[in-house]
Design a protein around this motif. Structure first.
Motif, mmCIF file in Angstrom:
data_model
loop_
_atom_site.group_PDB
_atom_site.id
_atom_site.type_symbol
_atom_site.label_atom_id
_atom_site.label_comp_id
_atom_site.label_asym_id
_atom_site.label_seq_id
_atom_site.Cartn_x
_atom_site.Cartn_y
_atom_site.Cartn_z
ATOM 1 N N LEU A 13 24.634 -9.074 -16.725
ATOM 2 C CA LEU A 13 24.760 -8.992 -15.263
ATOM 3 C C LEU A 13 25.483 -7.726 -14.827
ATOM 4 O O LEU A 13 25.049 -7.048 -13.886
ATOM 5 N N PHE A 14 26.583 -7.388 -15.490
ATOM 6 C CA PHE A 14 27.299 -6.154 -15.150
ATOM 7 C C PHE A 14 26.433 -4.925 -15.410
ATOM 8 O O PHE A 14 26.425 -3.977 -14.618
ATOM 9 N N GLY A 15 25.691 -4.933 -16.519
ATOM 10 C CA GLY A 15 24.806 -3.807 -16.828
ATOM 11 C C GLY A 15 23.709 -3.648 -15.785
ATOM 12 O O GLY A 15 23.440 -2.545 -15.312
ATOM 13 N N GLY A 16 23.078 -4.766 -15.419
ATOM 14 C CA GLY A 16 22.032 -4.714 -14.400
ATOM 15 C C GLY A 16 22.565 -4.263 -13.054
ATOM 16 O O GLY A 16 21.932 -3.461 -12.355
ATOM 17 N N ALA A 17 23.747 -4.760 -12.689
ATOM 18 C CA ALA A 17 24.362 -4.354 -11.420
ATOM 19 C C ALA A 17 24.693 -2.860 -11.437
ATOM 20 O O ALA A 17 24.542 -2.180 -10.414
ATOM 21 N N SER A 18 25.110 -2.358 -12.582
ATOM 22 C CA SER A 18 25.431 -0.924 -12.687
ATOM 23 C C SER A 18 24.189 -0.061 -12.546
ATOM 24 O O SER A 18 24.218 0.981 -11.877
ATOM 25 N N ILE A 19 23.098 -0.484 -13.147
ATOM 26 C CA ILE A 19 21.842 0.270 -13.025
ATOM 27 C C ILE A 19 21.361 0.260 -11.576
ATOM 28 O O ILE A 19 20.951 1.290 -11.039
ATOM 29 N N LEU A 20 21.439 -0.901 -10.935
ATOM 30 C CA LEU A 20 21.054 -0.981 -9.518
ATOM 31 C C LEU A 20 21.978 -0.121 -8.662
ATOM 32 O O LEU A 20 21.518 0.552 -7.728
#
Length: 117
Positions: A54-61
């Motif tokens: 979730l943190f990785g996906g939020a960072s990419i977004l």
């Protein structure tokens, strides 16, 4: 503008769920230590893995948002994660929230409306 709002909501929800899953992961962990058992338990904790995703996906977004929108508009929108985290704490952790925190959340949302205009 609506695209920024929509993307910011998705990114804020991902960050808030990341915080929730981190909390759940840490509740299942023993006291911190520099042992292989502790780190093995941490790295095989499904809540911790989900938190990282979730943190990785939020960072990419967030990188996408920063590339396509002015920082002075995008950054205040990230504060919506406070609102979602508060709601998730109530819904999933059954925490109670004092009135002054609700007031703070209201001010955050009012600020987001001003920034979005």
């Amino acid at each position: 503008m609506w695209q920024l709002i929509g993307l910011s909501i998705i990114q804020s929800i991902m960050l808030s769920f990341g915080q929730l899953t981190l909390k759940l992961a840490l509740e299942k962990m023993p006291t911190f230590s520099w042992t292989t058992n502790f780190w093995g338990d941490l790295l095989t904790n499904w809540w911790f893995m989900l938190c990282g995703i979730l943190f990785g996906g939020a960072s990419i977004l967030w990188m996408y948002i920063l590339k396509h929108f002015p920082l002075n508009m995008a950054y205040p929108m990230a504060s919506m994660s406070y609102v979602f985290a508060l709601l998730f704490a109530i819904i999933f952790l059954h925490e109670t929230v004092a009135w002054n925190r609700w007031l703070g959340v209201a001010f955050i949302m009012i600020g987001c409306v001003f920034v979005a205009k």
